[in-house]
Design an enzyme around this catalytic site. Structure first.
Site, PDB file in Angstrom:
ATOM      1  N   ALA A 322       0.794  -1.047  -0.016  1.00 54.62           N
ATOM      2  CA  ALA A 322       0.031   0.062  -0.004  1.00 54.62           C
ATOM      3  C   ALA A 322       0.915   1.389  -0.142  1.00 54.62           C
ATOM      4  O   ALA A 322       0.270   2.236  -0.110  1.00 54.62           O
ATOM      5  CB  ALA A 322      -1.058  -0.067   1.251  1.00 54.62           C
ATOM      6  N   ASP A 323       2.073   1.214   0.146  1.00 50.02           N
ATOM      7  CA  ASP A 323       2.972   2.173   0.119  1.00 50.02           C
ATOM      8  C   ASP A 323       2.990   3.020  -1.248  1.00 50.02           C
ATOM      9  O   ASP A 323       2.821   2.685  -2.338  1.00 50.02           O
ATOM     10  CB  ASP A 323       4.515   1.935   0.313  1.00 50.02           C
ATOM     11  CG  ASP A 323       5.538   2.974   0.496  1.00 50.02           C
ATOM     12  OD1 ASP A 323       5.514   3.549   1.582  1.00 50.02           O
ATOM     13  OD2 ASP A 323       6.005   3.285  -0.699  1.00 50.02           O
TER      14      ASP A 323
END
Length: 373
Positions: A322-323
């Site tokens: 999800a970065d």
């Protein structure tokens, strides 16, 4: 201001250097000096002790120890890593990473103060040939502390991990990543030195830009970290969990931490200090169990858990999908420029297993180096 005896030092051996209120001074080595090249000569594992500088008190193949004025010591050790090494890539990552607040990094060396066996030690890491020279400065560096410091260097720079299979196999599965790997051949991920520091950095970085996150991390260290002074230079030491836990919430709020972020930081620090959260133990749990253990705590979601496992504990097949930075750089190279979704990052990175963390780290390095280009 004084140094607590809980730090394992005699308080009379240390002095304050004028830190902010709440900070702690671990020590100063007032007359120590670095050896120059002429003094070092053939000062290497193969020298058998020849050309030994004055003041050296013992040597044995892979280690040299020198007494310095004031009772402090300088120790040099050599590490032979597993497989080929290009430490310069790790140093490039640190020079360009907003998370590297406490490191002092040049093109060929990194200095960082760490707490080893409850005492502050300055470490310098430099590649020489296919080996790594580690230099330590500290007070009364006994064999156990020196061995623990070497173990930390091996862990942080993944020196016991052979990168050969990663660089041979992954380019055959993913030509896009393979082209990036050509630019950083034999790079190994470098970890955040302290798992607690990785956790605090992940919390600090939530919902803010990286420049502001870096500023907040520096303020946290200034509020309750320690300082080690060597050769007239000061090196901050990341605080232990109990010192963070003792901070008043209002003090954090007054230093630009949001109320929610301050509560997350204090709650997690208390959990670590009390033993409720054992970060090192997460390094050996199955990944999903480790993630489940972390997300029990307020402020920790899956991204934060995966980030800590990857950057703080060196789990090789974990990716914080999800970065936002990872989604942006992968979307640019795989998806025509749009930002990738978390699911797409996981799908693309499946080809890198069991080295998904290594692939993610290379994309971060590429993003840092090419940012603004």
């Amino acid at each position: 201001m004084r140094v607590s005896r809980e730090q394992g030092h005699k308080s009379g051996a240390w002095r304050s250097v004028g830190l902010r209120e709440g900070s702690e001074c671990y020590g100063k080595f007032p007359n120590s000096r670095s050896l120059n090249n002429r003094e070092i000569g053939n000062f290497s594992p193969r020298s058998g002790g020849k050309d030994v500088p004055p003041g050296l008190i013992r040597h044995n193949g892979m280690q040299h120890i020198q007494e310095l004025p004031g009772g402090s010591m300088r120790v040099e050790r050599w590490i032979v890593p597993s497989g080929p090494l290009r430490l310069a890539h790790a140093l490039l990552y640190l020079r360009t990473s907003p998370s590297a607040v406490l490191e002092k990094v040049t093109e060929d060396a990194c200095r960082r103060a760490l707490r080893i066996n409850e005492r502050a030690v300055l470490l310098q890491v430099r590649q020489e040939g296919q080996g790594v020279r580690v230099t330590l400065w500290g007070d009364a560096l006994d064999d156990a502390t020196v061995a623990a410091a070497e173990a930390e260097v091996r862990r942080i720079f993944l020196l016991d991990e052979d990168p050969g299979d990663f660089y041979r196999e992954v380019p055959l599965r993913d030509r896009v990543l393979g082209r990036v790997m050509e630019d950083y051949l034999w790079a190994r991920p470098v970890l955040i030195a302290d798992p607690l520091e990785a956790l605090m950095w992940a919390i600090i970085g939530q919902q803010v830009n990286v420049a502001f996150a870096r500023k907040l991390k520096a303020r946290l260290v200034e509020l309750c970290g320690g300082v080690l002074e060597v050769d007239g230079e000061r090196y901050w030491v990341f605080p232990p969990a109990w010192r963070i836990a003792d901070l008043p919430e209002d003090l954090l709020r007054g230093n630009q931490f949001s109320r929610q972020k301050a509560r997350y930081i204090l709650g997690l620090a208390r959990a670590v200090a009390s033993g409720e959260l054992d970060l090192r133990a997460l390094g050996v749990l199955p990944v999903e169990e480790a993630i489940a253990e972390l997300v029990r705590f307020l402020g920790v979601g899956r991204w934060t858990a995966e980030y800590v496992l990857m950057r703080g504990l060196g789990r090789p097949d974990v990716i914080p999908a999800a970065d936002l930075g990872l989604r942006a750089v992968m979307g640019r190279h795989y998806l025509g420029g749009r930002v990738a979704t978390e699911a797409e990052v996981r799908e693309i990175s499946a080809a890198w297993s069991p080295w998904r963390a290594w692939g993610a780290w290379l994309w971060w390095l590429h993003l840092q180096v090419t940012r603004g280009v």
